[in-house]
Design a protein around this motif. Sequence first.
Motif, PDB file in Angstrom:
ATOM      1  N   UNK A 187       4.014   9.317   3.382  1.00 45.81           N
ATOM      2  CA  UNK A 187       3.459   8.030   3.775  1.00 45.81           C
ATOM      3  C   UNK A 187       3.986   6.855   2.980  1.00 45.81           C
ATOM      4  N   UNK A 188       4.941   7.091   2.111  1.00 49.48           N
ATOM      5  CA  UNK A 188       5.430   6.018   1.237  1.00 49.48           C
ATOM      6  C   UNK A 188       6.344   5.050   1.978  1.00 49.48           C
ATOM      7  N   UNK A 189       6.267   3.788   1.568  1.00 50.47           N
ATOM      8  CA  UNK A 189       7.215   2.778   2.046  1.00 50.47           C
ATOM      9  C   UNK A 189       8.296   2.548   0.997  1.00 50.47           C
ATOM     10  N   UNK A 190       7.895   2.769  -0.263  1.00 50.50           N
ATOM     11  CA  UNK A 190       8.830   2.627  -1.379  1.00 50.50           C
ATOM     12  C   UNK A 190       8.389   3.557  -2.495  1.00 50.50           C
ATOM     13  N   UNK A 191       9.363   4.216  -3.123  1.00 50.09           N
ATOM     14  CA  UNK A 191       9.117   5.077  -4.276  1.00 50.09           C
ATOM     15  C   UNK A 191       9.889   4.488  -5.450  1.00 50.09           C
ATOM     16  N   UNK A 192       9.198   4.321  -6.572  1.00 43.80           N
ATOM     17  CA  UNK A 192       9.861   3.830  -7.780  1.00 43.80           C
ATOM     18  C   UNK A 192       9.754   4.917  -8.845  1.00 43.80           C
ATOM     19  N   UNK A 193      10.906   5.373  -9.296  1.00 44.71           N
ATOM     20  CA  UNK A 193      11.003   6.443 -10.290  1.00 44.71           C
ATOM     21  C   UNK A 193      11.282   5.812 -11.649  1.00 44.71           C
ATOM     22  N   UNK A 194      10.628   6.315 -12.678  1.00 45.91           N
ATOM     23  CA  UNK A 194      10.886   5.806 -14.020  1.00 45.91           C
ATOM     24  C   UNK A 194      10.900   6.937 -15.032  1.00 45.91           C
ATOM     25  N   UNK A 195      11.528   6.662 -16.174  1.00 43.37           N
ATOM     26  CA  UNK A 195      11.489   7.573 -17.322  1.00 43.37           C
ATOM     27  C   UNK A 195      11.297   6.725 -18.572  1.00 43.37           C
ATOM     28  N   UNK A 196      11.895   7.091 -19.685  1.00 44.47           N
ATOM     29  CA  UNK A 196      11.589   6.429 -20.953  1.00 44.47           C
ATOM     30  C   UNK A 196      12.033   4.976 -21.052  1.00 44.47           C
ATOM     31  N   UNK A 197      13.325   4.740 -20.887  1.00 47.55           N
ATOM     32  CA  UNK A 197      13.845   3.392 -21.102  1.00 47.55           C
ATOM     33  C   UNK A 197      15.129   3.205 -20.311  1.00 47.55           C
ATOM     34  N   UNK A 198      15.817   2.118 -20.571  1.00 44.81           N
ATOM     35  CA  UNK A 198      17.016   1.771 -19.819  1.00 44.81           C
ATOM     36  C   UNK A 198      18.152   2.779 -20.027  1.00 44.81           C
ATOM     37  N   UNK A 199      18.103   3.546 -21.103  1.00 42.57           N
ATOM     38  CA  UNK A 199      19.160   4.507 -21.397  1.00 42.57           C
ATOM     39  C   UNK A 199      18.851   5.909 -20.871  1.00 42.57           C
ATOM     40  N   UNK A 200      17.692   6.087 -20.308  1.00 44.05           N
ATOM     41  CA  UNK A 200      17.277   7.396 -19.787  1.00 44.05           C
ATOM     42  C   UNK A 200      17.874   7.594 -18.393  1.00 44.05           C
TER      43      UNK A 200
ATOM     44  N   UNK B  67       0.800  -1.224   0.000  1.00 47.53           N
ATOM     45  CA  UNK B  67       0.000   0.000   0.000  1.00 47.53           C
ATOM     46  C   UNK B  67       0.831   1.271   0.000  1.00 47.53           C
ATOM     47  N   UNK B  68       2.082   1.180   0.417  1.00 45.05           N
ATOM     48  CA  UNK B  68       2.921   2.366   0.502  1.00 45.05           C
ATOM     49  C   UNK B  68       3.781   2.615  -0.716  1.00 45.05           C
TER      50      UNK B  68
END
Length: 158
Positions: free
Chosen positions: A102-115, A57-58
């Motif tokens: 309130x987060x337990x985990x934050x996952x950051x993303x962008x375009x692809x593996x080269x970003x 949930x976090x």
Amino acid sequence: MKSAVELGLIAGIAALGGLGNWLVGGRPSGDPAEEVQKIPLKEGEIRLETALEEADDGLVWIDARPAALWQKERKTDSINITMLSDEALADQLARHADLLFGSKRVIVYCDDVHCSVSHDLSMQLKGEFRDFVAGEVLVLHGGMTVLRAAGLVTSSSP
């Protein structure tokens, strides 16, 4: 004439190098998400499968791409916080403060593996802005490429 010969020689060497790479590494699958899986994780990255298995949930998903790209196509439940904006990063974080605190985990993303934008933002969140984020900060290996392949993307395109 000499330039044409040199150009031909360079093109030939490049073609041989490409052929050698293909023979050693194998034929590319043609599937970008499958190709991403062959690339080793960098420090601080997480694979989508692992993120989904360990989801709770976090979990907060942050799209680090420009707002216009996020509005057009994004992970369904993500928020947009980007260093590619005229708006100060602190102001963007403040807008999502309740969610991030309130987060337990934050996952950051962008375009692809080269970003590298997601990695840059992750470093900022772990460093200068660590007081904004309660949980662990990771980068999604493969970004939008793997999210699209998994069918986890919402598009505003007609």
